[in-house]
Design a protein around this motif. Structure first.
Motif, PDB file in Angstrom:
ATOM      1  N   THR A   1       0.802  -1.220   0.000  1.00 38.92           N
ATOM      2  CA  THR A   1       0.000   0.000   0.000  1.00 38.92           C
ATOM      3  C   THR A   1       0.838   1.275   0.000  1.00 38.92           C
ATOM      4  OG1 THR A   1      -0.180  -0.081   2.419  1.00 38.92           O
ATOM      5  CG2 THR A   1      -1.937  -1.137   1.126  1.00 38.92           C
ATOM      6  N   ASP A   2       2.145   1.172   0.267  1.00 37.97           N
ATOM      7  CA  ASP A   2       3.015   2.342   0.200  1.00 37.97           C
ATOM      8  C   ASP A   2       4.446   1.879  -0.016  1.00 37.97           C
ATOM      9  OD1 ASP A   2       3.672   4.985   0.108  1.00 37.97           O
ATOM     10  OD2 ASP A   2       3.336   5.387   2.239  1.00 37.97           O
ATOM     11  N   PHE A   3       5.251   2.739  -0.608  1.00 42.59           N
ATOM     12  CA  PHE A   3       6.622   2.360  -0.940  1.00 42.59           C
ATOM     13  C   PHE A   3       7.496   3.598  -1.100  1.00 42.59           C
ATOM     14  CE2 PHE A   3       4.079   2.588  -4.824  1.00 42.59           C
ATOM     15  CZ  PHE A   3       4.788   3.526  -5.563  1.00 42.59           C
TER      16      PHE A   3
ATOM     17  N   THR B   1       7.026  -0.268   2.101  1.00 40.54           N
ATOM     18  CA  THR B   1       6.993   0.316   3.442  1.00 40.54           C
ATOM     19  C   THR B   1       5.721  -0.041   4.211  1.00 40.54           C
ATOM     20  OG1 THR B   1       6.091   2.396   2.567  1.00 40.54           O
ATOM     21  CG2 THR B   1       8.495   2.249   2.836  1.00 40.54           C
ATOM     22  N   LYS B   2       4.602  -0.190   3.509  1.00 38.70           N
ATOM     23  CA  LYS B   2       3.352  -0.551   4.163  1.00 38.70           C
ATOM     24  C   LYS B   2       2.620  -1.593   3.323  1.00 38.70           C
ATOM     25  CE  LYS B   2       2.628   3.972   6.376  1.00 38.70           C
ATOM     26  NZ  LYS B   2       1.720   5.132   6.490  1.00 38.70           N
ATOM     27  N   CYS B   3       1.815  -2.413   3.985  1.00 30.82           N
ATOM     28  CA  CYS B   3       1.076  -3.449   3.257  1.00 30.82           C
ATOM     29  C   CYS B   3      -0.232  -3.744   3.961  1.00 30.82           C
ATOM     30  CB  CYS B   3       1.914  -4.719   3.132  1.00 30.82           C
ATOM     31  SG  CYS B   3       2.236  -5.537   4.723  1.00 30.82           S
TER      32      CYS B   3
END
Length: 337
Positions: A283-285, A321-323
């Protein structure tokens, strides 16, 4: 849509055709977390595993090959070809993770039913990588969950190899200088820093990296882990057996300084596999160029994030970074049914 169609031929026998299946080539140093990631991929309905290549790392190459075959036997998928690859890093000595994974890499379970080595393909893993990529140009997603030795050798043998694969997913490296083998070195990269350097500087295909910090920052609750292993299925029973050694190690580490990951379940390799299977999982990187430090006394094997673009590299990677951990839970549950 499940990605599979079923029909009956003129003889009335059921045949299965994969429609829009993601073609995966998986490179592993099969320990317990690699086994989890493999079982996750084998259970995914939209995935076709074209082959599994083996590399030194968590244990010896002989044990790694045997462990992969054991996982495939448990999942009734021994038709998938398994290839023996690099037995040591490009430079330096072998490093294994027997304290966590057991000497054999799969928990030192005395009664596991390991297939014989005759089930291995005779083709070397690096040659198999090059062949499979050439047979399916632009279609193969390569997932690497161990040291990157096989990938580096493949690149050296065929510089066009990265252009032949669709994308690369790596479990390895770090983004905050936090190591789990050395002060600043994540295990997979620290096992073969030269190979990691070659891959991160030589592969120009779309690349996603699941770092050590990313995995433990997105850890799962122990309540989920206990429930996950409590099912009475062949695969769950298998996972309980091979996880007992690492569970005992984690329990001994609980409360020790720096052992943040003991606060929850961290199936390291499954994060990279989940990202390869489900494009919506991450969801973020961070999008930036990367490299690997080779010469530092304390930082050898550390991944470098070029956030200031001082390296002037054209190719940039996506650092997770997020998942969506709920999706990871669902994939893990499916893996043990």
């Amino acid at each position: 849509m499940s990605g599979r169609w079923v029909f009956s031929d003129i003889r009335g026998e059921g045949q299965e055709i994969r429609a829009m299946a993601k073609k995966l080539l998986v490179d592993v140093d099969c320990g317990v977390d690699d086994a989890q990631a493999l079982m996750l991929a084998l259970a995914a309905p939209n995935v076709e595993v074209l082959g599994i290549t083996c590399c030194h790392g968590n244990s010896t190459i002989e044990n790694v090959c045997r462990n992969v075959l054991c996982v495939l036997k448990c999942c009734n998928r021994l038709e998938i070809p398994v290839f023996c690859g690099a037995s040591r890093p490009l430079l330096g000595k072998n490093i294994h993770a027997s304290e966590y994974h057991g000497v054999d890499g799969l928990g030192d379970v005395p009664d596991l039913d390991f297939p014989g080595v005759e089930a291995l393909s005779k083709e070397h893993a690096v040659l198999a990588m090059l062949r499979i990529a050439s047979e399916h140009p632009g279609q193969v997603t390569l997932v690497a969950t161990g040291p990157l030795t096989n990938l580096a050798l493949a690149l050296n043998m065929d510089p066009t190899f990265p252009q032949k694969i669709k994308s690369l997913f790596i479990m390895g490296g770090n983004m905050e200088s936090r190591g789990n083998l050395t002060a600043c070195g994540e295990f997979n990269f620290a096992c073969d820093p030269e190979a990691a350097y070659i891959v991160l500087n030589g592969f120009d295909c779309p690349t996603q990296i699941s770092t050590w910090e990313f995995t433990y920052k997105n850890m799962l609750p122990w309540t989920f882990y206990n429930e996950w292993l409590s099912k009475n299925t062949q695969k769950a029973n298998f996972m309980r057996k091979i996880s007992a050694h690492s569970d005992a190690y984690t329990e001994r580490c609980t409360g020790k300084s720096g052992q943040v990951w003991t606060e929850g379940f961290v199936p390291c390799d499954s994060y990279a596999m989940a990202a390869a299977i489900d494009e919506s999982f991450v969801t973020d990187f961070i999008h930036c160029a990367v490299s690997v430090e080779l010469n530092g006394t304390l930082t050898r094997g550390m991944m470098i994030l070029d956030l200031q673009e001082t390296l002037k590299k054209k190719h940039k990677v996506f650092i997770m970074t997020k998942c969506d951990t709920e999706k990871l839970k669902c994939l893990l549950k499916e893996a043990l049914k």
